[in-house]
Design a protein around this motif. Structure first.
Motif, PDB file in Angstrom:
ATOM      1  N   GLN A 135       0.826  -1.200   0.000  1.00  0.00           N
ATOM      2  CA  GLN A 135       0.000   0.000   0.000  1.00  0.00           C
ATOM      3  C   GLN A 135       0.866   1.258   0.000  1.00  0.00           C
ATOM      4  O   GLN A 135       0.545   2.243  -0.675  1.00  0.00           O
ATOM      5  CB  GLN A 135      -0.930  -0.011   1.206  1.00  0.00           C
ATOM      6  N   LEU A 136       1.977   1.225   0.750  1.00  0.00           N
ATOM      7  CA  LEU A 136       2.885   2.367   0.751  1.00  0.00           C
ATOM      8  C   LEU A 136       3.502   2.582  -0.630  1.00  0.00           C
ATOM      9  O   LEU A 136       3.617   3.713  -1.106  1.00  0.00           O
ATOM     10  CB  LEU A 136       3.987   2.158   1.793  1.00  0.00           C
ATOM     11  N   ALA A 137       3.886   1.487  -1.281  1.00  0.00           N
ATOM     12  CA  ALA A 137       4.466   1.598  -2.621  1.00  0.00           C
ATOM     13  C   ALA A 137       3.430   2.121  -3.617  1.00  0.00           C
ATOM     14  O   ALA A 137       3.754   2.940  -4.497  1.00  0.00           O
ATOM     15  CB  ALA A 137       4.993   0.235  -3.064  1.00  0.00           C
ATOM     16  N   ARG A 138       2.193   1.682  -3.486  1.00  0.00           N
ATOM     17  CA  ARG A 138       1.146   2.153  -4.390  1.00  0.00           C
ATOM     18  C   ARG A 138       0.876   3.648  -4.189  1.00  0.00           C
ATOM     19  O   ARG A 138       0.687   4.401  -5.160  1.00  0.00           O
ATOM     20  CB  ARG A 138      -0.126   1.349  -4.173  1.00  0.00           C
ATOM     21  N   ALA A 139       0.847   4.097  -2.930  1.00  0.00           N
ATOM     22  CA  ALA A 139       0.634   5.517  -2.663  1.00  0.00           C
ATOM     23  C   ALA A 139       1.779   6.360  -3.207  1.00  0.00           C
ATOM     24  O   ALA A 139       1.574   7.448  -3.761  1.00  0.00           O
ATOM     25  CB  ALA A 139       0.474   5.735  -1.159  1.00  0.00           C
ATOM     26  N   LYS A 140       3.011   5.862  -3.065  1.00  0.00           N
ATOM     27  CA  LYS A 140       4.164   6.588  -3.583  1.00  0.00           C
ATOM     28  C   LYS A 140       4.113   6.674  -5.106  1.00  0.00           C
ATOM     29  O   LYS A 140       4.471   7.695  -5.695  1.00  0.00           O
ATOM     30  CB  LYS A 140       5.442   5.890  -3.129  1.00  0.00           C
ATOM     31  N   GLU A 141       3.645   5.610  -5.741  1.00  0.00           N
ATOM     32  CA  GLU A 141       3.526   5.606  -7.197  1.00  0.00           C
ATOM     33  C   GLU A 141       2.467   6.606  -7.664  1.00  0.00           C
ATOM     34  O   GLU A 141       2.647   7.293  -8.680  1.00  0.00           O
ATOM     35  CB  GLU A 141       3.186   4.199  -7.686  1.00  0.00           C
ATOM     36  N   ARG A 142       1.356   6.717  -6.912  1.00  0.00           N
ATOM     37  CA  ARG A 142       0.315   7.689  -7.261  1.00  0.00           C
ATOM     38  C   ARG A 142       0.870   9.107  -7.196  1.00  0.00           C
ATOM     39  O   ARG A 142       0.586   9.940  -8.065  1.00  0.00           O
ATOM     40  CB  ARG A 142      -0.876   7.542  -6.307  1.00  0.00           C
ATOM     41  N   VAL A 143       1.652   9.380  -6.156  1.00  0.00           N
ATOM     42  CA  VAL A 143       2.245  10.704  -6.026  1.00  0.00           C
ATOM     43  C   VAL A 143       3.196  10.983  -7.182  1.00  0.00           C
ATOM     44  O   VAL A 143       3.253  12.094  -7.720  1.00  0.00           O
ATOM     45  CB  VAL A 143       2.967  10.830  -4.671  1.00  0.00           C
ATOM     46  N   ARG A 144       3.959   9.963  -7.599  1.00  0.00           N
ATOM     47  CA  ARG A 144       4.898  10.145  -8.706  1.00  0.00           C
ATOM     48  C   ARG A 144       4.184  10.422 -10.021  1.00  0.00           C
ATOM     49  O   ARG A 144       4.623  11.251 -10.823  1.00  0.00           O
ATOM     50  CB  ARG A 144       5.783   8.902  -8.849  1.00  0.00           C
ATOM     51  N   LEU A 145       3.062   9.751 -10.253  1.00  0.00           N
ATOM     52  CA  LEU A 145       2.345   9.908 -11.513  1.00  0.00           C
ATOM     53  C   LEU A 145       1.742  11.303 -11.664  1.00  0.00           C
ATOM     54  O   LEU A 145       1.662  11.830 -12.785  1.00  0.00           O
ATOM     55  CB  LEU A 145       1.253   8.843 -11.623  1.00  0.00           C
ATOM     56  N   VAL A 146       1.292  11.888 -10.576  1.00  0.00           N
ATOM     57  CA  VAL A 146       0.684  13.229 -10.655  1.00  0.00           C
ATOM     58  C   VAL A 146       1.706  14.327 -10.385  1.00  0.00           C
ATOM     59  O   VAL A 146       1.337  15.493 -10.200  1.00  0.00           O
ATOM     60  CB  VAL A 146      -0.503  13.356  -9.672  1.00  0.00           C
ATOM     61  N   LYS A 147       2.988  13.968 -10.353  1.00  0.00           N
ATOM     62  CA  LYS A 147       4.037  14.948 -10.096  1.00  0.00           C
ATOM     63  C   LYS A 147       4.033  16.081 -11.111  1.00  0.00           C
ATOM     64  O   LYS A 147       4.284  17.248 -10.752  1.00  0.00           O
ATOM     65  CB  LYS A 147       5.404  14.241 -10.101  1.00  0.00           C
ATOM     66  N   PRO A 148       3.756  15.829 -12.420  1.00  0.00           N
ATOM     67  CA  PRO A 148       3.716  16.957 -13.367  1.00  0.00           C
ATOM     68  C   PRO A 148       2.707  18.033 -12.989  1.00  0.00           C
ATOM     69  O   PRO A 148       2.956  19.221 -13.212  1.00  0.00           O
ATOM     70  CB  PRO A 148       3.347  16.279 -14.696  1.00  0.00           C
ATOM     71  N   MET A 149       1.577  17.654 -12.402  1.00  0.00           N
ATOM     72  CA  MET A 149       0.591  18.648 -11.993  1.00  0.00           C
ATOM     73  C   MET A 149       1.065  19.406 -10.759  1.00  0.00           C
ATOM     74  O   MET A 149       0.801  20.608 -10.623  1.00  0.00           O
ATOM     75  CB  MET A 149      -0.752  17.972 -11.728  1.00  0.00           C
ATOM     76  N   GLU A 150       1.741  18.710  -9.869  1.00  0.00           N
ATOM     77  CA  GLU A 150       2.247  19.388  -8.673  1.00  0.00           C
ATOM     78  C   GLU A 150       3.348  20.375  -9.038  1.00  0.00           C
ATOM     79  O   GLU A 150       3.406  21.485  -8.484  1.00  0.00           O
ATOM     80  CB  GLU A 150       2.776  18.365  -7.678  1.00  0.00           C
ATOM     81  N   GLU A 151       4.223  19.999  -9.962  1.00  0.00           N
ATOM     82  CA  GLU A 151       5.312  20.891 -10.356  1.00  0.00           C
ATOM     83  C   GLU A 151       4.794  22.107 -11.129  1.00  0.00           C
ATOM     84  O   GLU A 151       5.400  23.183 -11.064  1.00  0.00           O
ATOM     85  CB  GLU A 151       6.315  20.117 -11.207  1.00  0.00           C
TER      86      GLU A 151
END
Length: 550
Positions: free
Chosen positions: A58-74
């Motif tokens: 679950q931690l790895a999945r949450a980290k992957e979600r954050v990585r995928l939406v990183k372009p919007m955060e940046e």
């Protein structure tokens, strides 16, 4: 027994040890403890364990979600700003205004937003996406031309589905997707967007936290000062309103029209809803939860299906021969008590249901049954018989219309029959050409037929047909009230009736004029009765011009 050699008095912890970071206090790297079978997490010191109830997966999945939406955060200023602008346009164009001239304006802005977002994310606009954009623009224009509330609701649903298809087509390789895959993907895409709801709040928090801009940091002070000045502003406005009548009238209109609590709540709610919706939908595109390929499923053997299809096809062939001989050719002996007109008007909706079942049955056989020449032959015969059933249903409905004129339901039925005939041609072609892109073909057919329905305005067609088939030069109360019961799209036909036909003895002119005086106000509900630069609607404007009232 050998005495204990371990020290019972270890070296005490020195005060300077607390000034060092936790990792620096350890003499060496702390290895994870053994895996605990009961919790499936790493056993060891408490500060190295996972949060309670959270696994490593679950931690790895949450980290992957954050990585995928990183372009919007940046690029949060861009995506947050365009989402907020989308929300403001949504509230401005559509607040208590379901069919005004701002509807196509918002549709155009939504299409532009989709193109700009894709280019910001470096997703090229595909060729088929321009057809979806053109369909959306034409649908928005059709809303401004009609007063049909049912059609306006269908337009809204069509635009939402078009937006979902545009997003899926842009961010996924959908060349092999079938109709079932696309419908399930749309549902999953909308559900996953709800799961992306924390991202706009999280990105806003992180952006404000990392800003060194003095203005951003002082934003809470500005808001506090604004709220503190409101009581004093109310006193000043009240005093100035008593000093000048024009200023009093202006402020009264503003506070009673725009700044009412119900209006403010409605506008703010729509701004927030549309802003969060766009941001979450874009996040859902980046998360890519939908599998790219159709899951490979083992197909069943054709033996049992051939036997079943043979029995069904035999029944369909017999039924089709009866339709050709008795209905189309008008030959043969009917059962006692039946006339050809009465026989033709029977069983229409049953035929429509069977034609729909045939469409589903053919698609299921192509998807779940292994290809076989006998299966293809039987499915082709079923499609041919379905065409005869569609023709039979259309013939029966035509007899209904000739006898009782058009109605809203009959217009929809004839429209659906024509569209089903074209869709069935694609299904028949798919039987012998498995690589045929049925979904794209079906989508193009549905878009063309829907635009034809939207721009035809069924109420106007029904009213014109009714007036054209009137006999004599007089009209009765039933004629008037039938046209009066239709929407504002029927206003030109009603005006033609009252101007070119005389009233018979069953109806009084005073009653008719009393009804026509309130025609526009009744037909405009629930849309705004006042036509402004936001709420102007072509059909309502024509109805108001024809029947201005007292």
């Amino acid at each position: 027994m050998e005495p204990n050699t371990f020290s019972t008095n270890p070296d005490p912890i020195q005060p300077e040890d607390f000034s060092r970071p936790l990792d620096a206090q350890a003499p060496g790297p702390i290895e994870p403890g053994p895996l605990d079978d009961s919790s499936q997490s790493l056993a060891g010191p408490p500060f190295y364990q996972n949060p309670p109830g959270v696994t490593l997966e679950q931690l790895a999945r949450a980290k992957e979600r954050v990585r995928l939406v990183k372009p919007m955060e940046e690029a949060f200023p861009f995506f947050g700003g365009i989402s907020l602008l989308f929300g403001i346009m949504f509230a401005f164009c559509l607040y208590k205004n379901p069919c005004g001239i701002t509807y196509p304006l918002f549709t155009a802005f939504a299409c532009l937003t989709g193109v700009v977002v894709c280019r910001k994310l470096q997703v090229p606009i595909k060729k088929d996406s321009w057809a979806l954009i053109a369909f959306a623009l034409l649908t928005g224009i059709s809303v401004w031309r009609t007063a049909d509330q049912f059609l306006i609701a269908l337009d809204g649903i069509a635009l939402v589905l078009t937006g979902c298809i545009f997003a899926l087509h842009q961010f996924y390789d959908d060349r092999t997707w079938n109709i079932g895959k696309y419908l399930s993907s749309i549902f999953l895409y909308l559900c996953r967007s709800l799961g992306a709801l924390p991202f706009p709040f999280r990105h806003t928090r992180d952006y404000l936290k990392n800003q060194d801009n003095r203005l951003v940091k002082q934003l809470p002070l500005f808001l506090g000062g604004f709220l503190a000045a409101l009581p004093l502003l109310a006193v000043i406005v009240a005093l100035l309103g008593q000093a000048d009548a024009i200023f009093s009238d202006l402020t009264s209109r503003i506070f009673h029209g725009i700044l009412r609590p119900s209006v403010l709540f409605g506008v703010i709610f729509r701004v927030v809803f549309a802003t969060l919706s766009l941001y979450c939908l874009v996040c859902s595109c980046l998360l890519r939860h939908i599998p790219q390929e159709n899951a490979a499923k083992k197909k069943a053997g054709p033996a049992a299906v051939i036997a079943g299809l043979f029995m069904i096809t035999l029944v369909y062939v017999i039924f089709s021969l009866i339709q050709i001989v008795y209905l189309f050719l008008g030959r043969g002996t009917l059962p006692e008590g039946y006339t050809y007109s009465g026989y033709a008007r029977q069983g229409f909706f049953q035929l429509l249901a069977v034609a729909f079942l045939n469409l589903v049955m053919v698609l299921c056989c192509l998807k779940y049954i292994r290809p076989h020449p006998a299966v293809n032959l039987l499915l082709t015969l079923i499609c041919t018989c379905t065409y005869i059933m569609i023709a039979s249903a259309c013939w029966r409905m035509t007899l209904y219309v000739n006898e009782y004129h058009l109605s809203y339901l009959r217009v929809l039925v004839l429209w659906f029959l024509a569209m089903a005939a074209v869709l069935m041609a694609g299904v028949t072609w798919l039987i012998h050409h498995p690589a045929f892109p049925l979904f794209r073909y079906s989508l193009a057919v549905v878009m063309v037929f829907y635009l034809a329905l939207a721009f035809s305005r069924p109420d106007a067609v029904i009213a014109r047909d009714y007036v054209d088939h009137m006999e004599g030069d007089t009209f009765c109360a039933d004629d008037f009230y039938y046209l009066y019961s239709l929407g504002a799209d029927a206003a030109p036909a009603l005006k033609y009736l009252t101007d070119n036909y005389s009233i018979d003895s069953t109806f009084s002119r005073e009653e008719m004029e009393d009804r026509l005086d309130n025609y526009y106000l009744i037909k405009a509900y629930p849309c705004p009765a006042e036509l402004t630069f936001r709420t102007y609607n072509l059909s309502f404007a024509k109805a108001k011009k024809l029947f201005p009232g007292p």
